[in-house]
Design an enzyme around this catalytic site. Structure first.
Site, PDB file in Angstrom:
ATOM      1  N   PRO A   2      -2.532 -21.012  22.935  1.00  0.00           N
ATOM      2  CG  PRO A   2      -1.239 -22.550  23.560  1.00  0.00           C
ATOM      3  CD  PRO A   2      -1.760 -21.457  24.087  1.00  0.00           C
ATOM      4  CD  GLU A   3      -6.821 -19.200  18.537  1.00  0.00           C
ATOM      5  OE1 GLU A   3      -7.865 -18.961  17.581  1.00  0.00           O
ATOM      6  OE2 GLU A   3      -6.345 -17.881  17.937  1.00  0.00           O
TER       7      GLU A   3
END
Length: 275
Positions: A2-3
């Site tokens: 996840p960014e």
């Protein structure tokens, strides 16, 4: 992994379901998730209330009463979900926060890479992995003048520089590929070789794409789900990531894939030509 847009989406959904809840008990089924002593972690959290859920780059910050903060990094596949203490434990559930209202929050992580650390509120930048990060995209500290100065001393390629998180934090492989395509910069260009005009285009592209991805609730390419179990929507807008062998939306040339900084990298050989 996840960014920043995905973690921001998780933050928003968590805020809707856990704010104000008081922790009755914490079960740690896999102690390695906790940085420090897991028993002390559990003991200190009893009777603490969740006041706010913040975020810095890819880190979630659970603000608690008694001036405490849980710093949580999801790493590759970490997820939170609201549950009940009576629910059957999933084999990948590793931590459970049981609340006084009869609900619970479970942390699930297939790869077990995620980490949680309990610190005094306000010490996150001194005591956790946040201390290594540069300013996050969209923040007041991430200015064009700062970005120009920061790239001047970076000899490594621009993709590696953006992935390292010390110049700007919050971008991972997906959004680095997307921003480099939008700004028409070859991924292996030395960062300190970019002109002022190229740096400005890249700066604007970073903020534009991160902003759009947040509005779309992140990108679900593999397993990302928010705290309500919903997928993101930005995958519908990707221009290069995951599209190797397809035509470039801008010039029509076939997109190519290579490895840069140890990561799969998709780019347009015409729009992002070597200079």
């Amino acid at each position: 992994m996840p960014e920043m847009p995905e973690v921001e989406t998780v933050r928003k959904t968590l805020s809707e379901i856990v704010l104000g809840k008081i922790i009755k008990e914490v079960k740690v089924w896999y102690p390695n998730i906790i940085i420090g002593d897991s028993e002390s972690f559990s003991d200190q959290l009893k009777e603490k209330q969740i006041i706010k859920v913040d975020r810095y780059a890819k880190f979630l910050l659970f603000r608690l009463s008694s001036n405490l903060t849980i710093v949580s990094h999801l790493r590759m596949e970490g997820k939170y979900r609201l549950a009940s203490p009576q629910d059957a434990k999933d084999k990948h559930d590793h931590v459970e926060f049981i609340f006084t209202d009869g609900t619970s929050l479970r942390y699930n992580d297939v790869r077990k890479f995620g980490r949680m650390q309990l610190v005094k509120t306000g010490t996150e930048k001194e005591r956790t992995g946040i201390k290594k990060l540069g300013p996050e995209a969209l923040s007041d500290d991430f200015t064009l003048s700062y970005f120009k100065q920061a790239l001047k001393n970076k000899k490594k390629n621009i993709k590696a520089t953006l992935l390292d998180q010390d110049v700007v934090s919050g971008l991972g492989n997906i959004y680095v590929d997307e921003t480099l395509w939008l700004s028409e910069i070859y991924p292996e260009r030395p960062a300190n070789s970019l002109t002022d005009n190229e740096i400005k285009k890249l700066y604007l592209a970073i903020n534009q794409i991160i902003s759009q991805a947040i509005k779309e609730r992140g990108t679900t390419v593999h397993t990302f789900l928010d705290a309500e179990g919903q997928t993101g929507g930005y995958q519908k807008h990707l221009k290069v990531y995951g599209r190797a062998g397809e035509k470039c939306f801008r010039c029509g040339n076939v997109l190519q894939k290579t490895r840069v900084a140890g990561r799969g990298t998709t780019f347009c050989p015409k729009c992002q030509e070597v200079k």
